[in-house]
Design a protein around this motif. Sequence first.
Motif, PDB file in Angstrom:
ATOM      1  N   THR A  77     -20.208 -46.598 -39.323  1.00  0.00           N
ATOM      2  CA  THR A  77     -21.054 -45.577 -38.116  1.00  0.00           C
ATOM      3  C   THR A  77     -20.400 -46.570 -37.165  1.00  0.00           C
ATOM      4  OG1 THR A  77     -22.185 -47.752 -37.498  1.00  0.00           O
ATOM      5  CG2 THR A  77     -22.849 -45.321 -38.421  1.00  0.00           C
ATOM      6  N   GLY A  78     -19.714 -45.438 -35.985  1.00  0.00           N
ATOM      7  CA  GLY A  78     -19.115 -45.209 -35.276  1.00  0.00           C
ATOM      8  C   GLY A  78     -17.208 -45.692 -35.040  1.00  0.00           C
ATOM      9  N   ASP A  79     -16.930 -46.719 -34.739  1.00  0.00           N
ATOM     10  CA  ASP A  79     -15.723 -47.111 -35.165  1.00  0.00           C
ATOM     11  C   ASP A  79     -15.139 -47.470 -36.176  1.00  0.00           C
ATOM     12  OD1 ASP A  79     -15.255 -46.565 -31.901  1.00  0.00           O
ATOM     13  OD2 ASP A  79     -14.918 -48.385 -31.966  1.00  0.00           O
ATOM     14  N   ALA A  80     -15.938 -48.632 -37.087  1.00  0.00           N
ATOM     15  CA  ALA A  80     -16.396 -48.677 -38.450  1.00  0.00           C
ATOM     16  C   ALA A  80     -15.593 -47.657 -39.100  1.00  0.00           C
ATOM     17  CB  ALA A  80     -17.051 -49.562 -39.169  1.00  0.00           C
ATOM     18  N   PHE A  81     -16.493 -46.096 -39.056  1.00  0.00           N
ATOM     19  CA  PHE A  81     -16.024 -45.113 -39.642  1.00  0.00           C
ATOM     20  C   PHE A  81     -14.870 -44.629 -39.782  1.00  0.00           C
ATOM     21  CE2 PHE A  81     -16.876 -40.413 -40.749  1.00  0.00           C
ATOM     22  CZ  PHE A  81     -17.071 -40.569 -41.507  1.00  0.00           C
ATOM     23  N   THR A  82     -14.359 -44.640 -38.087  1.00  0.00           N
ATOM     24  CA  THR A  82     -13.168 -44.128 -37.588  1.00  0.00           C
ATOM     25  C   THR A  82     -12.809 -44.424 -38.548  1.00  0.00           C
ATOM     26  OG1 THR A  82     -14.240 -43.464 -35.722  1.00  0.00           O
ATOM     27  CG2 THR A  82     -11.829 -42.627 -36.015  1.00  0.00           C
ATOM     28  N   GLY A  83     -12.095 -46.058 -38.592  1.00  0.00           N
ATOM     29  CA  GLY A  83     -11.042 -46.439 -38.775  1.00  0.00           C
ATOM     30  C   GLY A  83     -11.593 -46.393 -40.612  1.00  0.00           C
ATOM     31  N   PHE A  84     -11.972 -46.238 -41.371  1.00  0.00           N
ATOM     32  CA  PHE A  84     -12.497 -46.275 -42.820  1.00  0.00           C
ATOM     33  C   PHE A  84     -11.544 -44.328 -42.624  1.00  0.00           C
ATOM     34  CE2 PHE A  84     -14.101 -43.413 -45.822  1.00  0.00           C
ATOM     35  CZ  PHE A  84     -13.939 -43.910 -46.811  1.00  0.00           C
ATOM     36  N   ARG A  85     -11.700 -43.592 -42.094  1.00  0.00           N
ATOM     37  CA  ARG A  85     -10.964 -42.327 -42.519  1.00  0.00           C
ATOM     38  C   ARG A  85      -9.687 -42.401 -42.271  1.00  0.00           C
ATOM     39  NH1 ARG A  85     -13.745 -39.212 -44.256  1.00  0.00           N
ATOM     40  NH2 ARG A  85     -14.982 -37.801 -43.345  1.00  0.00           N
ATOM     41  N   ARG A  86      -9.588 -43.053 -41.166  1.00  0.00           N
ATOM     42  CA  ARG A  86      -7.784 -43.294 -40.960  1.00  0.00           C
ATOM     43  C   ARG A  86      -7.333 -44.070 -42.271  1.00  0.00           C
ATOM     44  NH1 ARG A  86      -7.052 -47.096 -35.054  1.00  0.00           N
ATOM     45  NH2 ARG A  86      -7.750 -45.313 -33.771  1.00  0.00           N
ATOM     46  N   ALA A  87      -7.784 -45.074 -42.251  1.00  0.00           N
ATOM     47  CA  ALA A  87      -7.148 -45.931 -44.137  1.00  0.00           C
ATOM     48  C   ALA A  87      -7.083 -44.959 -45.047  1.00  0.00           C
ATOM     49  CB  ALA A  87      -8.386 -46.867 -43.915  1.00  0.00           C
ATOM     50  N   VAL A  88      -7.839 -44.122 -44.909  1.00  0.00           N
ATOM     51  CA  VAL A  88      -7.832 -43.678 -46.328  1.00  0.00           C
ATOM     52  C   VAL A  88      -7.884 -42.006 -45.878  1.00  0.00           C
ATOM     53  CG1 VAL A  88      -9.539 -42.641 -48.455  1.00  0.00           C
ATOM     54  CG2 VAL A  88      -9.597 -45.176 -47.499  1.00  0.00           C
ATOM     55  N   GLN A  89      -6.734 -41.155 -47.246  1.00  0.00           N
ATOM     56  CA  GLN A  89      -5.840 -40.680 -46.760  1.00  0.00           C
ATOM     57  C   GLN A  89      -5.613 -39.583 -48.035  1.00  0.00           C
ATOM     58  OE1 GLN A  89      -5.046 -38.434 -43.442  1.00  0.00           O
ATOM     59  NE2 GLN A  89      -5.556 -40.286 -42.756  1.00  0.00           N
ATOM     60  N   TYR A  90      -5.656 -38.258 -47.748  1.00  0.00           N
ATOM     61  CA  TYR A  90      -5.834 -37.035 -48.989  1.00  0.00           C
ATOM     62  C   TYR A  90      -5.197 -36.282 -49.451  1.00  0.00           C
ATOM     63  CZ  TYR A  90      -9.426 -35.242 -52.880  1.00  0.00           C
ATOM     64  OH  TYR A  90      -9.804 -34.547 -53.778  1.00  0.00           O
ATOM     65  N   ILE A  91      -4.319 -36.145 -50.149  1.00  0.00           N
ATOM     66  CA  ILE A  91      -3.205 -35.399 -50.590  1.00  0.00           C
ATOM     67  C   ILE A  91      -3.378 -34.042 -51.242  1.00  0.00           C
ATOM     68  CG2 ILE A  91      -0.940 -34.442 -50.742  1.00  0.00           C
ATOM     69  CD1 ILE A  91       0.182 -37.696 -50.215  1.00  0.00           C
ATOM     70  N   HIS A  92      -3.929 -33.156 -51.101  1.00  0.00           N
ATOM     71  CA  HIS A  92      -4.394 -31.985 -51.766  1.00  0.00           C
ATOM     72  C   HIS A  92      -3.319 -31.573 -52.751  1.00  0.00           C
ATOM     73  CE1 HIS A  92      -8.494 -31.703 -49.711  1.00  0.00           C
ATOM     74  NE2 HIS A  92      -7.320 -32.123 -48.962  1.00  0.00           N
ATOM     75  N   GLN A  93      -3.945 -30.540 -53.895  1.00  0.00           N
ATOM     76  CA  GLN A  93      -3.015 -30.059 -54.998  1.00  0.00           C
ATOM     77  C   GLN A  93      -2.041 -29.295 -53.908  1.00  0.00           C
ATOM     78  OE1 GLN A  93      -5.267 -28.064 -58.100  1.00  0.00           O
ATOM     79  NE2 GLN A  93      -3.232 -27.714 -59.211  1.00  0.00           N
ATOM     80  N   ASP A  94      -2.499 -28.436 -53.248  1.00  0.00           N
ATOM     81  CA  ASP A  94      -1.827 -26.961 -53.003  1.00  0.00           C
ATOM     82  C   ASP A  94      -1.348 -27.338 -51.586  1.00  0.00           C
ATOM     83  OD1 ASP A  94      -0.166 -24.517 -52.382  1.00  0.00           O
ATOM     84  OD2 ASP A  94      -2.993 -23.422 -52.760  1.00  0.00           O
ATOM     85  N   PRO A  95      -0.542 -27.690 -51.122  1.00  0.00           N
ATOM     86  CA  PRO A  95       0.371 -27.680 -49.708  1.00  0.00           C
ATOM     87  C   PRO A  95      -0.146 -26.181 -49.060  1.00  0.00           C
ATOM     88  CG  PRO A  95       1.993 -27.870 -51.745  1.00  0.00           C
ATOM     89  CD  PRO A  95       1.159 -28.011 -51.961  1.00  0.00           C
ATOM     90  N   TYR A  96       0.114 -25.332 -49.588  1.00  0.00           N
ATOM     91  CA  TYR A  96       0.151 -24.226 -49.267  1.00  0.00           C
ATOM     92  C   TYR A  96      -1.492 -24.023 -48.370  1.00  0.00           C
ATOM     93  CZ  TYR A  96       2.758 -19.314 -48.161  1.00  0.00           C
ATOM     94  OH  TYR A  96       3.113 -19.087 -47.117  1.00  0.00           O
ATOM     95  N   ALA A  97      -2.051 -24.164 -48.450  1.00  0.00           N
ATOM     96  CA  ALA A  97      -3.586 -24.206 -48.422  1.00  0.00           C
ATOM     97  C   ALA A  97      -4.042 -25.272 -47.482  1.00  0.00           C
ATOM     98  CB  ALA A  97      -4.801 -23.884 -49.858  1.00  0.00           C
ATOM     99  N   SER A  98      -3.392 -26.308 -47.795  1.00  0.00           N
ATOM    100  CA  SER A  98      -3.498 -27.540 -47.266  1.00  0.00           C
ATOM    101  C   SER A  98      -3.289 -27.969 -45.250  1.00  0.00           C
ATOM    102  CB  SER A  98      -4.137 -29.063 -47.867  1.00  0.00           C
ATOM    103  OG  SER A  98      -2.434 -29.432 -47.935  1.00  0.00           O
ATOM    104  N   LEU A  99      -1.928 -27.896 -45.313  1.00  0.00           N
ATOM    105  CA  LEU A  99      -1.327 -27.002 -44.154  1.00  0.00           C
ATOM    106  C   LEU A  99      -1.632 -25.368 -43.026  1.00  0.00           C
ATOM    107  CD1 LEU A  99       2.362 -28.243 -44.949  1.00  0.00           C
ATOM    108  CD2 LEU A  99       0.581 -29.613 -43.903  1.00  0.00           C
ATOM    109  N   ASN A 100      -1.848 -26.233 -41.856  1.00  0.00           N
ATOM    110  CA  ASN A 100      -2.422 -25.346 -40.872  1.00  0.00           C
ATOM    111  C   ASN A 100      -1.316 -23.977 -40.796  1.00  0.00           C
ATOM    112  OD1 ASN A 100      -2.682 -23.671 -39.010  1.00  0.00           O
ATOM    113  ND2 ASN A 100      -4.451 -24.825 -37.896  1.00  0.00           N
ATOM    114  N   PRO A 101      -1.133 -22.764 -41.478  1.00  0.00           N
ATOM    115  CA  PRO A 101      -0.014 -21.765 -41.025  1.00  0.00           C
ATOM    116  C   PRO A 101       0.281 -21.451 -40.400  1.00  0.00           C
ATOM    117  CG  PRO A 101      -2.121 -20.621 -41.820  1.00  0.00           C
ATOM    118  CD  PRO A 101      -2.859 -21.776 -42.111  1.00  0.00           C
ATOM    119  N   VAL A 102      -0.334 -21.595 -39.235  1.00  0.00           N
ATOM    120  CA  VAL A 102       0.309 -21.101 -37.190  1.00  0.00           C
ATOM    121  C   VAL A 102       0.746 -22.733 -36.513  1.00  0.00           C
ATOM    122  CG1 VAL A 102      -1.177 -19.197 -37.481  1.00  0.00           C
ATOM    123  CG2 VAL A 102      -2.435 -21.036 -36.986  1.00  0.00           C
ATOM    124  N   ARG A 103       0.045 -23.690 -37.292  1.00  0.00           N
ATOM    125  CA  ARG A 103       0.720 -24.910 -36.808  1.00  0.00           C
ATOM    126  C   ARG A 103       2.298 -25.489 -37.718  1.00  0.00           C
ATOM    127  NH1 ARG A 103      -3.401 -29.778 -36.325  1.00  0.00           N
ATOM    128  NH2 ARG A 103      -5.222 -28.353 -34.900  1.00  0.00           N
TER     129      ARG A 103
END
Lengths: 272, 331
Positions: A77-103
Amino acid sequence: MSEPLIVLDQVSHVFTTRSGQHRAVDEVSLSLEPGKVLCLVGESGSGKTTTARIAAGLTRPTSGTVRFQGADVYRLTGDAFTGFRRAVQYIHQDPYASLNPVRDVFRTLAAPLRRHGLARGGQQARERALELLSEVDLTPPENFLTKYPHQLSGGQRQRVAVARALTLGPRLIIADESTSMLDVSIRISLLNVLQRLRDDLGVAFLFITHDLALAKYFGWHGTTAVMHQGRVVESGPTPQVINDPAHEYTKALLAAIPVPDPDLARRRAARP
Amino acid sequence: MEPILSVRDLAVEYRTATGPVRAVRGVSFDLHPHESLALIGESGCGKTTLGLALLRLLPKLGSTPSGEVLYRRRDGEVVDLLKLDREQLRRFRWSEAAMVFQGSMNSLNPLLRVRDQMRDTVLAHRRMPAAAMQRLAEDVLRKVQLDPGRVLPAFPHELSGGMKQRVLIAMSLLLEPQVLVLDEPTTALDIRTQSAIVDMLHDLREQLGFAMIFVSHDLPLAAELADRVATMYAGRIIELGGVRDIFYRPRHPYTVGLLGAVPSVVGDLPELASIPGGPPSLLSLPPGCPFRPRCGYAQDDCAAAEPTLLGVGAGHTTACHHSDQVVLSRV
């Protein structure tokens, strides 16, 4: 042997569908040390993506536990969960779908930096973004900051997705078929970038693929687990799984992979 | 043996907002009866466009401003496919040459049962009593190792990706064409399904004797399925040879680069290298050899003139000014 970074202990996931209960992941146990590679290999429907999502903290398993640096991920919970979210990143198959097209690329990279307080002000975010782009060989980086996903090639888009995954200084990157939509040469150059990140930054990889040849190339110094119908049917050091498979399913998969060698291919085809 | 298909100096152009783009630039090759030819190369090199142009299946914005596609019909008459009118083309497709498209998911009509799609295809070409039609449909489905009882009454969504791919191949065989053009026939299928499709195409070609051209970015597939291989780059064939020439003795730096990037499950762990940079924009090709900016063998003369295909061995041609220096370093 160092302390494992992430441990999946007897995790299962059951989807309830109209036609009954479907056990997508069935008592899977995996463990990965810091800076190492674990390849998860299997065909469509083998449960590899569900397993990856469980490891990433995105899908709560029906049973079993996931521990990251010793802590139960689904009780953070809390900071510990945020820390986990930072420490683990996911790269998807299709960058066309995973990148925001208007950014544009800058905003794609700056958003997580700002959100997590890693960059104060535009100038700092810009400097960090340039560093990250150089890290993934998008050079000169200045040329890419103002680009939108549709202005980039598939390989460049996937590099931006990798750069975004790096914004928060992850300890583990989960790459889910991240290179399968790319052409041969571009795929190898992206894999070489990932390999360098592993060596230079000590990032661990959970590398998911249907292609044992890729697992061999990327995970030679790590371990490979083969999944079939939700279960891990074989796992071990990658050279052993590839060169001396023990399970019939692994053997069948290996035999089905085409080899870039016409004579060998014909000899293999002639074999009953 | 006379070629069944002779392509001569074929060009394909697409109309775009920024002017015409030449996607295929002067391609010539022969396809012999019973032969299997692979077109390989990265995305955007023109291989799919070439495949489509051969059967006059280009989208509306595409045209063939020059060249010939000479096809030898079963009765021995040679016709230029680029000169056929609509009705002649309609009769030509499926019965003389058929195409299996990439993305089997999208090439079947989702509202029709397999039986009805097959019937429509046959009836567009010949009259056939219902009983004979049923026998024919069952027959081609068995050829692709599907159970007719299960598949004929099914809608596409009731079939798996591999089954749909088999249905498309079965449909392409309905009217016993002499030539099959397949675009990425195994992409997006599971590994074991891929290998089953490859084995099946091998067997079918043995049995039925059609010639085939298949487009793929997957080099191992070409190694398994092709008799001859054509490497394409920037809209041209830049190397053409027997499958063993291309995989063991490639003489174009681009072919060498592609082979150097293919991982394999057999053998030791090779050092894999990517080809630096990306394919050039067809809107602004560099002068001289279009591969020059990415090529480790490039010299000053490469900027002067675009190399043409020259013989480097029996049935092996390559378009490189310095092909005598090109070696494949892989063991």
